[in-house]
Write an enzyme that holds these catalytic residues in place. Sequence first.
Site, PDB file in Angstrom:
ATOM      1  CG  HIS A 110     -36.468  65.519  54.744  1.00 26.10           C
ATOM      2  ND1 HIS A 110     -37.404  66.456  55.109  1.00 26.10           N
ATOM      3  CD2 HIS A 110     -37.109  64.339  54.645  1.00 26.10           C
ATOM      4  CE1 HIS A 110     -38.255  66.141  54.908  1.00 26.10           C
ATOM      5  NE2 HIS A 110     -38.386  64.731  55.062  1.00 26.10           N
ATOM      6  CB  CYS A 118     -21.592  57.689  44.072  1.00 22.14           C
ATOM      7  SG  CYS A 118     -21.194  56.723  42.671  1.00 22.14           S
TER       8      CYS A 118
HETATM    9  C1  BV8 Z   1     -42.145  59.643  50.823  1.00 18.34           C
HETATM   10  C2  BV8 Z   1     -34.779  67.510  51.300  1.00 18.34           C
HETATM   11  C3  BV8 Z   1     -42.278  57.305  50.312  1.00 18.34           C
HETATM   12  C4  BV8 Z   1     -34.518  68.314  49.867  1.00 18.34           C
HETATM   13  C5  BV8 Z   1     -37.174  67.606  51.501  1.00 18.34           C
HETATM   14  C6  BV8 Z   1     -49.295  62.080  52.498  1.00 18.34           C
HETATM   15  C7  BV8 Z   1     -50.130  62.894  51.804  1.00 18.34           C
HETATM   16  C8  BV8 Z   1     -49.816  63.872  50.691  1.00 18.34           C
HETATM   17  C9  BV8 Z   1     -48.499  63.702  50.220  1.00 18.34           C
HETATM   18  C10 BV8 Z   1     -47.626  62.709  50.611  1.00 18.34           C
HETATM   19  C11 BV8 Z   1     -48.084  61.950  51.567  1.00 18.34           C
HETATM   20  N1  BV8 Z   1     -46.954  60.923  51.905  1.00 18.34           N
HETATM   21  C12 BV8 Z   1     -45.888  61.342  50.929  1.00 18.34           C
HETATM   22  C13 BV8 Z   1     -46.355  62.473  50.221  1.00 18.34           C
HETATM   23  C14 BV8 Z   1     -45.528  62.895  49.215  1.00 18.34           C
HETATM   24  C15 BV8 Z   1     -44.651  63.907  49.616  1.00 18.34           C
HETATM   25  C16 BV8 Z   1     -45.349  64.839  50.293  1.00 18.34           C
HETATM   26  O1  BV8 Z   1     -45.197  65.267  51.372  1.00 18.34           O
HETATM   27  N2  BV8 Z   1     -45.570  66.180  49.368  1.00 18.34           N
HETATM   28  C17 BV8 Z   1     -46.178  67.317  50.117  1.00 18.34           C
HETATM   29  C18 BV8 Z   1     -45.477  68.443  49.210  1.00 18.34           C
HETATM   30  C19 BV8 Z   1     -47.719  67.425  49.871  1.00 18.34           C
HETATM   31  N3  BV8 Z   1     -43.510  63.379  50.524  1.00 18.34           N
HETATM   32  C20 BV8 Z   1     -42.338  62.650  50.087  1.00 18.34           C
HETATM   33  O2  BV8 Z   1     -42.234  62.382  48.899  1.00 18.34           O
HETATM   34  C21 BV8 Z   1     -41.440  62.001  50.987  1.00 18.34           C
HETATM   35  N4  BV8 Z   1     -41.184  60.618  50.745  1.00 18.34           N
HETATM   36  O3  BV8 Z   1     -43.249  59.988  51.131  1.00 18.34           O
HETATM   37  O4  BV8 Z   1     -41.467  58.491  50.473  1.00 18.34           O
HETATM   38  C22 BV8 Z   1     -42.574  57.120  51.807  1.00 18.34           C
HETATM   39  C23 BV8 Z   1     -43.660  55.985  51.996  1.00 18.34           C
HETATM   40  C24 BV8 Z   1     -43.655  55.432  53.073  1.00 18.34           C
HETATM   41  C25 BV8 Z   1     -43.404  55.826  54.241  1.00 18.34           C
HETATM   42  C26 BV8 Z   1     -42.609  56.750  54.256  1.00 18.34           C
HETATM   43  C27 BV8 Z   1     -42.216  57.619  52.872  1.00 18.34           C
HETATM   44  C28 BV8 Z   1     -40.223  62.631  50.830  1.00 18.34           C
HETATM   45  C29 BV8 Z   1     -40.271  64.368  51.566  1.00 18.34           C
HETATM   46  C30 BV8 Z   1     -39.180  64.943  51.403  1.00 18.34           C
HETATM   47  C31 BV8 Z   1     -38.562  65.689  50.353  1.00 18.34           C
HETATM   48  N5  BV8 Z   1     -37.247  66.516  50.837  1.00 18.34           N
HETATM   49  N6  BV8 Z   1     -36.047  68.457  51.675  1.00 18.34           N
HETATM   50  C32 BV8 Z   1     -34.325  69.881  50.046  1.00 18.34           C
HETATM   51  O5  BV8 Z   1     -34.402  70.579  51.143  1.00 18.34           O
HETATM   52  O6  BV8 Z   1     -34.053  70.484  48.924  1.00 18.34           O
HETATM   53  S1  BV8 Z   1     -38.615  68.405  51.932  1.00 18.34           S
HETATM   54  C33 BV8 Z   1     -38.254  69.943  52.422  1.00 18.34           C
HETATM   55  O7  BV8 Z   1     -39.284  70.724  52.222  1.00 18.34           O
HETATM   56  C34 BV8 Z   1     -37.846  70.250  53.902  1.00 18.34           C
HETATM   57  O8  BV8 Z   1     -36.831  69.449  54.337  1.00 18.34           O
HETATM   58  C35 BV8 Z   1     -39.179  70.267  54.634  1.00 18.34           C
HETATM   59  O9  BV8 Z   1     -39.465  68.773  54.784  1.00 18.34           O
HETATM   60  C36 BV8 Z   1     -40.175  70.866  53.655  1.00 18.34           C
HETATM   61  C37 BV8 Z   1     -40.487  72.267  53.809  1.00 18.34           C
HETATM   62  O10 BV8 Z   1     -41.109  72.616  54.702  1.00 18.34           O
HETATM   63  P1  BV8 Z   1     -40.644  73.378  56.323  1.00 18.34           P
HETATM   64  O11 BV8 Z   1     -39.310  73.012  56.667  1.00 18.34           O
HETATM   65  O12 BV8 Z   1     -41.739  73.317  57.040  1.00 18.34           O
HETATM   66  O13 BV8 Z   1     -40.472  74.544  55.610  1.00 18.34           O
HETATM   67  P2  BV8 Z   1     -41.613  75.646  55.068  1.00 18.34           P
HETATM   68  O14 BV8 Z   1     -41.178  76.746  54.598  1.00 18.34           O
HETATM   69  O15 BV8 Z   1     -42.712  74.987  54.461  1.00 18.34           O
HETATM   70  O16 BV8 Z   1     -42.152  76.332  56.809  1.00 18.34           O
HETATM   71  C38 BV8 Z   1     -41.357  77.075  57.472  1.00 18.34           C
HETATM   72  C39 BV8 Z   1     -42.206  77.416  58.578  1.00 18.34           C
HETATM   73  O17 BV8 Z   1     -41.472  78.216  59.582  1.00 18.34           O
HETATM   74  C40 BV8 Z   1     -43.435  78.050  58.355  1.00 18.34           C
HETATM   75  O18 BV8 Z   1     -44.617  77.649  58.911  1.00 18.34           O
HETATM   76  C41 BV8 Z   1     -43.122  79.513  58.931  1.00 18.34           C
HETATM   77  O19 BV8 Z   1     -44.149  80.291  59.567  1.00 18.34           O
HETATM   78  C42 BV8 Z   1     -42.184  79.096  60.122  1.00 18.34           C
HETATM   79  N7  BV8 Z   1     -41.054  80.348  60.319  1.00 18.34           N
HETATM   80  C43 BV8 Z   1     -40.521  81.109  59.278  1.00 18.34           C
HETATM   81  N8  BV8 Z   1     -39.477  82.068  59.897  1.00 18.34           N
HETATM   82  C44 BV8 Z   1     -39.695  81.461  61.102  1.00 18.34           C
HETATM   83  C45 BV8 Z   1     -40.685  80.491  61.348  1.00 18.34           C
HETATM   84  N9  BV8 Z   1     -40.934  80.046  62.740  1.00 18.34           N
HETATM   85  C46 BV8 Z   1     -40.135  80.677  63.726  1.00 18.34           C
HETATM   86  N10 BV8 Z   1     -39.168  81.596  63.527  1.00 18.34           N
HETATM   87  C47 BV8 Z   1     -38.925  82.273  62.374  1.00 18.34           C
HETATM   88  N11 BV8 Z   1     -37.971  82.962  62.272  1.00 18.34           N
END
Ligand code: BV8
Length: 237
Positions: A110, A118
């Site tokens: 990501h 740019c």
């Molecule tokens: C794309 C960078 C086309 C920017 C990020 C299929 C189904 C549904 C939707 C989609 C699909 N395919 C695509 C989509 C759309 C979309 C998507 O997934 N939407 C979601 C919301 C449903 N995906 C996209 O748009 C992707 N691009 O699909 O392009 C394509 C076509 C063909 C083939 C490939 C691609 C692009 C997605 C990337 C977006 N950019 N980040 C920025 O950071 O600002 S995503 C960003 O959010 C992060 O990088 C990460 O991926 C996500 C956050 O998730 P996590 O890291 O898991 O964090 P979260 O807080 O959710 O969870 C933390 C976990 O840690 C928790 O479970 C918690 O319990 C645990 N935890 C907390 N503390 C601790 C811990 N564990 C252990 N110890 C601790 N102390």
Amino acid sequence: MTRRFRNIVILTGAGLSAESGLGAFRGQGGLWVDFKIEEVATPAAFALNPSRVHDFYNLRRSRMAEARPNAAHLALARLEAECPANVLTVTQNIDALHEAGGTKNLIHMHGELAKALCANCRTSVRWWEDLFVETACGACGEAGGMRPDVVWFGEMPRELERIYDALSSCDLFVSIGTSGSVYPAAGFVAEASAAGAHTVELNLEASEGADLFLERIEGRATEIVPAFVRRLLGTYA
Ligand code: BV8
């Protein structure tokens, strides 16, 4: 776990960096509580209001500059350095804590917040300062197109071919600190399972894809990751 694995793929998420002071996205105190994805992390948001997007990432970049790798980052670097198997780390995180912890064979699927891109000439440069609409590109001289070199929603993640290649031949897939809510990363466990890999989730709580894993370990990354790495390295002794 007695098998001697030969090809290991590790996927990490925000939970890995949470104990380094970089809050996760979801849940209490998560980034998405104060900011809306569609207002700060999409190409449309940048076109509509680039200053608001810069404010969001400038805030995260300044926090990132203060953060240090934690025991989980260090344990993963140790695994890469000491394990006879091939170890590839794929992170969803845009922070630089894996590198600071010593991990080398790393894919930022990501993107990286410590880089600026740019939009006019696609030049990417190391960048630790704040970014503004007025910031000019050092290569083409254009202003208004400099953006954080990260993958926004709707944009294609990086190095997917290399990642799917590794998943198709891995015999151990480990997912650490991710909620499994963002694709295509959330689909990697299914790819690894299809390749016959042993699959392990290390997380504070069950992720959205928890049922897809053969083994699960719950707890804080700084506790469960070093213990898991010791156990894994022990299988090669
Ligand atoms: C794309 C960078 C086309 C920017 C990020 C299929 C189904 C549904 C939707 C989609 C699909 N395919 C695509 C989509 C759309 C979309 C998507 O997934 N939407 C979601 C919301 C449903 N995906 C996209 O748009 C992707 N691009 O699909 O392009 C394509 C076509 C063909 C083939 C490939 C691609 C692009 C997605 C990337 C977006 N950019 N980040 C920025 O950071 O600002 S995503 C960003 O959010 C992060 O990088 C990460 O991926 C996500 C956050 O998730 P996590 O890291 O898991 O964090 P979260 O807080 O959710 O969870 C933390 C976990 O840690 C928790 O479970 C918690 O319990 C645990 N935890 C907390 N503390 C601790 C811990 N564990 C252990 N110890 C601790 N102390």
